[in-house]
Write an enzyme that holds these catalytic residues in place. Structure first.
Site, PDB file in Angstrom:
ATOM      1  N   GLY B  14      68.540  -5.231 -79.741  1.00 49.89           N
ATOM      2  CA  GLY B  14      67.962  -6.119 -80.765  1.00 49.89           C
ATOM      3  C   GLY B  14      66.996  -7.117 -80.149  1.00 49.89           C
ATOM      4  N   VAL B  16      67.122 -10.411 -79.945  1.00 50.13           N
ATOM      5  CA  VAL B  16      67.749 -11.435 -79.096  1.00 50.13           C
ATOM      6  C   VAL B  16      68.376 -10.796 -77.860  1.00 50.13           C
ATOM      7  CG1 VAL B  16      69.504 -13.248 -78.990  1.00 50.13           C
ATOM      8  CG2 VAL B  16      68.146 -12.969 -81.068  1.00 50.13           C
ATOM      9  N   ARG B  41      74.273   3.611 -83.611  1.00 49.15           N
ATOM     10  CA  ARG B  41      72.867   3.891 -83.847  1.00 49.15           C
ATOM     11  C   ARG B  41      72.008   3.821 -82.567  1.00 49.15           C
ATOM     12  NH1 ARG B  41      69.877  -0.068 -86.649  1.00 49.15           N
ATOM     13  NH2 ARG B  41      71.847  -1.166 -86.470  1.00 49.15           N
ATOM     14  N   CYS B 132      68.796 -20.683 -84.913  1.00 48.64           N
ATOM     15  CA  CYS B 132      67.480 -20.948 -84.319  1.00 48.64           C
ATOM     16  C   CYS B 132      66.701 -22.029 -85.052  1.00 48.64           C
ATOM     17  CB  CYS B 132      66.663 -19.667 -84.248  1.00 48.64           C
ATOM     18  SG  CYS B 132      66.662 -18.717 -85.767  1.00 48.64           S
ATOM     19  N   GLN B 159      59.241 -20.604 -90.229  1.00 46.08           N
ATOM     20  CA  GLN B 159      59.998 -19.755 -89.319  1.00 46.08           C
ATOM     21  C   GLN B 159      59.374 -18.372 -89.151  1.00 46.08           C
ATOM     22  OE1 GLN B 159      64.010 -21.684 -91.115  1.00 46.08           O
ATOM     23  NE2 GLN B 159      64.408 -20.040 -89.678  1.00 46.08           N
ATOM     24  N   HIS B 245      59.619 -20.931 -84.233  1.00 46.55           N
ATOM     25  CA  HIS B 245      59.871 -21.676 -85.461  1.00 46.55           C
ATOM     26  C   HIS B 245      59.225 -23.051 -85.314  1.00 46.55           C
ATOM     27  CE1 HIS B 245      62.391 -18.492 -86.565  1.00 46.55           C
ATOM     28  NE2 HIS B 245      63.592 -19.056 -86.520  1.00 46.55           N
ATOM     29  N   ASN B 318      61.941 -19.159 -81.019  1.00 45.21           N
ATOM     30  CA  ASN B 318      63.253 -18.950 -81.641  1.00 45.21           C
ATOM     31  C   ASN B 318      64.066 -17.871 -80.942  1.00 45.21           C
ATOM     32  OD1 ASN B 318      61.005 -17.450 -82.978  1.00 45.21           O
ATOM     33  ND2 ASN B 318      62.720 -16.355 -83.916  1.00 45.21           N
TER      34      ASN B 318
END
Lengths: 339, 339
Positions: B14, B16, B41, B132, B159, B245, B318
């Site tokens: 992902g 992050v 997945r 965030c 954001q 952000h 963020n």
């Protein structure tokens, strides 16, 4: 027999000028002769109007002979120089620039809010139309303020590039494309990259560290609402969208104003459309307001951190109601009541 | 001899997760074994780490045997199910999701602000990292609040889409390109078009008409700053930018706080960088903060509409300080002081 008016549009090839020409046609403004004016740079360009191609003429001191209504949307310098000349020649000038807005002899008008001020155009022959960041907020605040006085406003804007004119729209488009192609595109209109970037700087900085854009929101709102001491704390930000200005508005009222009261008042307010059904993902956005003449208001909710507080979110097409539509509505009101 | 730790990253593919893996390498975190985990997945995907290609394994109940530090950045559902299993197996879990943040037994930590809370990880084996949108504001407010108490905050956010994960970034890119090519691109991640559009809706709507994202800013700020009654009025908005952000923050203090005092305090605050020279067009933007670990603060100015008021503008990457960097700093502090 309906009357017809000789109209001039100064700045006919700019973002706002084009909108005015489009709206004169769309709204069947009673135009007889139509004269398109611009600086030397745009002389000879052709612009479509009512099925004809009109040729843009170079603005000079003799441009306004026989003109009854002149729309000025070519920036402050040209307004400052030529609006008095046009007025002297007998035209009523509707000015989109900021140069005359705070002149006490010149009315600053949002037709839905302070139509009564319009009569003062007789002082100088000039009427000013407010800044595109002022109009949406005032359209939402004024009808509520009539019922329960507004004490203080904290507002943050999300302003589109079209507020900086057609070259700014081109800059956003070209720079975005360049980034996707791994290339760079030097900014000319903005001080910094605008593609995928938010810039907290619109117009010049003033001595108090606010921008001129921010202070316009303070001073113009006070003048239009006839509340010289209204407390307004603004932050104006350019965001990478082509059209519409969004505003996050926090309001403190002097008495009780519930979200239901606000929705009721705003639903009946001219020029305002309430879109406020969050559970069904309905709230105003740029795509809601583009090409519309209303100010869309939603996300109306209690601010529990202060007595009689509300938060809301409003969106307006800055080229239409934020600029061209408001100017044209001023002209319509002039024609209906004063000319 | 320096110690090394067995580390697992849950949600390794992902937005992050990728940042955490990058930062573990960049910041020389003392990692021995490194295990990349994800849902079925992403099983079998390869991720670069320290010159090697690691294979992502499927997360299950046995994934955490021998793991000392587990980063959870795969969303609330997986954190809720697997963080207690990992803690039971002896790992300290640093969780980026929202599920544990308001649990009174679990510390919610920004290392620069409330490092003293970290010791509470012993209660459950879990430490939460804030949202965030919370982190930037708190990094700026906390050092000022230590000197002069904050009374009330009105904040509007700008954001980026990366806060909604890697598929959201792809959606912005593809939709923008589609629009330039006169095509349409159906939104899957967002409820509405995100290209060239601002959406005043992040996370779900709650009964009070605020979004969960907005209420996170209220509750998390109060918990981190240990001020259960701090007044915070938030509006959270998604804007079409890829990273960082931005936040427009209006603060009312209980005593005098001038812009000069604020700049002085913030210049010396850990994790904060002041960029505030508007006359030279210097203020924080997305392009200022991207790939940095600091929260950048600028546009600091007096709010004349209230006693002891200030406005400022802050920007944070963020995915870094808003997410991955903060999680890694928590782990660094754990290693330094507690493990």
């Amino acid at each position: 027999m309906s009357r017809e008016f000789s109209v001039a549009v100064v700045g006919a090839t700019g973002a706002v000028g084009r909108q005015i020409i489009k709206l004169i046609e769309e709204r069947n403004f009673p135009v007889g002769d139509m004269k398109l004016l611009a600086s030397e740079r745009s002389e000879g360009k052709k612009v479509e109007f009512a099925g004809k191609r009109l040729i843009v003429e170079k603005l000079d001191e003799n441009s306004f002979q026989g003109i009854q209504i002149a729309f000025f949307c070519a920036g402050g310098r040209l307004s400052e120089e030529y609006a008095p000349i046009a007025a002297q020649a007998g035209a009523v000038c509707v000015d989109k620039s900021s140069v005359f807005r705070m002149d006490p002899d010149i009315p600053l008008v949002i037709p839905e809010v302070n139509p009564e001020a319009l009569g003062e155009f007789k002082n100088t022959g000039i009427v000013a139309s407010p800044n595109c960041s002022t109009t949406p907020m005032v359209l939402a605040l004024a009808p509520m303020h009539k019922q329960v006085r507004v004490r203080r406003v904290v507002v943050s804007t999300y302003q589109s590039v079209s507020g900086a004119g057609a070259p700014a729209m081109e800059e956003l488009a070209r720079q975005t494309t360049a980034i996707f192609n791994g290339k760079s595109y030097e900014n000319k209109v903005f001080n910094h990259q605008i593609a995928f970037n938010c810039i907290p700087h619109i117009d010049q900085f003033m001595a108090n560290s606010y921008t001129r854009e921010e202070m316009k929101m303070v001073h113009e709102t006070r003048k239009i609402m006839n509340e010289p001491n209204m407390l307004i704390s603004p932050t104006a930000v350019r965001v990478p969208v082509f059209s519409c200005h969004c505003e996050s508005v926090n309001v403190e009222f002097e008495g009780k104003m519930t979200p239901d009261m606000a929705r009721d008042i705003l639903s009946n307010a001219p020029g305002v459309a309430v879109v406020d059904d969050p559970i069904n993902n309905k709230y105003p956005m740029n795509i809601t307001a583009t090409d519309s003449d209303e100010t869309f208001v939603g996300r109306i909710r209690v601010d529990e951190t202060v007595e009689n507080g509300l938060n809301f979110w409003c969106v307006t097409d800055n080229l239409r109601k934020g600029a061209a539509t408001n100017a044209l509505q001023i002209a319509e009101l002039l024609v209906e009541k004063h000319l």
